[in-house]
Design an enzyme around this catalytic site. Structure first.
Site: not given
Length: 476
Positions: A55, A58, A294
């Site tokens: 993640s 991102k 997230s």
């Protein structure tokens, strides 16, 4: 003399502790630490090695969105029509132009319909999804994750996060029972054994889910007993059935009679008159969901939106990834080179990034005052989001001094962001891939004995970044 001796001992002890930070055996690691004031790289290890970002990816999606769209950009879901509209009667078809708004709820759809002024539709209701094209799930998403909500499909049609919550009741000596709220248009059944830990281990048994249209979920296998129900979160599989059911509910709640049928649509309706519209919160708020919490759905919808906006065609994972590349290179001077972008969330096992890529993104975020809102959307250690309870940063001296994006999938633990040292703010990237421990170590950790090596190294490495700065300041 005593003060000097004690200070020297503290410096020596801190330096030794810093050198003791070593990554877990058998895995791959890369890291970078950069002083934002001078731009100097203070630590570097494998900065060009391609690793799974999880993640932390991102960060790229969010920066590209911020640069291309700006903090005030919003998703716009529109009602369009063809035919004749008079006195609340639409002689023709009504079209809902879904655009991938991840925040859209069934109640907001109801209010959009109620505000249209329509009370009867002689034709059909069309659920248009032409904004996105291609697969609604990313290449490299694990098949056995597709039933849970962190893999809910980021389609053009998103309502209530394309996710349903339920519960599994599990008591020893009783058959397990699964439920979902009665108003949800899904069905759940269960043939699940409730067993103690030793028997579950002996049978190599776990909870499994089979899925079939239209949004039927069957649980099997086994689970452990629990006084409170186990929470369940099912990702919607049949989007057409889901959209039809929730749109029919919204029509009824809005007091609109429909003579025709509800059906999916993928057509260019730009020349249809707009009757009403609903705007999402601005990007500055949506990005908080992406970075602080997230949220995969929000990130992947943004990626596909960037593909649509940048190339003027239906957004997909493929053109969205290319859009991120081109936006970052043109507007931030970041060349991703051999990196591989399979999605916007980092969920795919196909993604590959270098620590150097992530550091470049962090530097742009930190150096441009216009992006302060993006930096502010990162979690803070021990205080917010995915860092609120992360064990490696919960205690002094790290609590409240780390602002970063986490990245965790199977065998991966990453962290990238900023650390506030006595000498100022620094950017860092710490990537750990290929992480695994023996079954014996797993049992020890389950008993509360010891610490997971990757977590211990992360904590030690971050403390080292603080300690090294303190040593420099003291020696000066």
């Amino acid at each position: 003399m005593i003060k000097t001796a004690l200070t020297g001992f503290a410096i020596l002890f801190t330096a030794l502790a810093a050198r003791a930070a070593t990554p877990p055996e058998h895995g791959q690691a890369a890291w970078l630490l950069a002083d934002l004031g001078s731009g100097r790289i203070e630590q570097s290890h494998n900065p060009e090695q391609l690793l799974k970002p999880a993640s932390t990816q991102k960060l790229l999606t969010s920066l590209a969105g911020a640069l291309a769209l700006g903090p005030d950009w919003r998703y716009e879901t529109r009602l369009r029509y063809r035919g004749r509209l008079e006195n609340g009667l639409l002689v023709g078809d009504l079209l809902i132009d879904f655009v991938g708004d991840p925040s859209l709820t069934r109640e907001q759809l109801r209010d959009l319909l109620a505000g249209s002024g329509i009370r009867r539709i002689s034709g059909n209701l069309l659920l248009n999804q032409s904004r996105f094209g291609g697969y609604d799930r990313g290449n490299g998403w694990s098949w056995n994750d597709l039933g849970v909500c962190y893999t809910a499909p980021p389609a053009a049609l998103i309502l209530d996060r394309n996710c349903v919550q339920g519960a599994l009741y599990a008591r020893l000596g009783q058959p397990a029972r699964a439920t979902v709220p009665a108003h949800q248009p899904v069905s759940v059944s269960a043939e699940v054994a409730v067993l103690g830990e030793a028997e579950r281990r002996a049978r190599f048994c776990e909870l499994e889910v089979d899925m079939s249209p239209p949004n039927r979920y069957h649980l099997s296998g086994c689970t452990g007993p629990r006084q409170e129900p186990w929470p369940l979160r099912f990702a919607i599989q049949d989007l057409d059935a889901w959209g039809e059911a929730l749109s029919r509910w919204a029509l009824g709640q809005a007091g609109i009679a429909l003579s025709g049928r509800i059906s999916g649509s993928r057509q260019d309706a730009a020349d249809w008159p707009v009757l009403a519209s609903h705007a999402s919160p601005p990007l500055r708020e949506l990005v908080r969901r992406i970075l602080i919490h997230s949220d995969n759905l929000y990130a992947d919808s943004l990626l596909r939106t960037l593909g649509a906006e940048h190339f003027g065609q239906p957004g997909s994972f493929r053109n969205g990834g290319q859009a991120v590349r081109e936006i970052l290179k043109a507007q931030a001077g970041i060349d991703l080179g051999p990196a591989w972008l399979a999605d916007g969330s980092g969920l795919s096992a196909h993604n590959l990034l270098r620590a150097a890529d992530l550091l470049a993104v962090l530097r742009v975020m930190a150096e441009r005052p216009a992006l302060d809102w993006l930096v502010a959307a990162l979690p803070v250690s021990g205080e917010s989001g995915t860092l609120q309870y992360r064990n490696s940063v919960l205690q002094t001296p790290l609590k409240g001094r780390v602002q970063a994006k986490t990245g965790t999938i199977a065998h991966v633990q990453n962290l990238a962001g900023f650390i506030d040292t006595d000498g100022g703010r620094k950017a860092f990237v710490l990537l750990q891939n290929g992480l695994s421990i023996s079954p014996e170590q797993e049992q020890q950790l389950a008993r509360g004995e010891g610490d997971w090596p990757a977590r211990a190294f992360e904590r030690q490495w971050l403390e080292q970044a603080l300690a090294a700065d303190s040593i420099v300041k003291t020696n000066q």
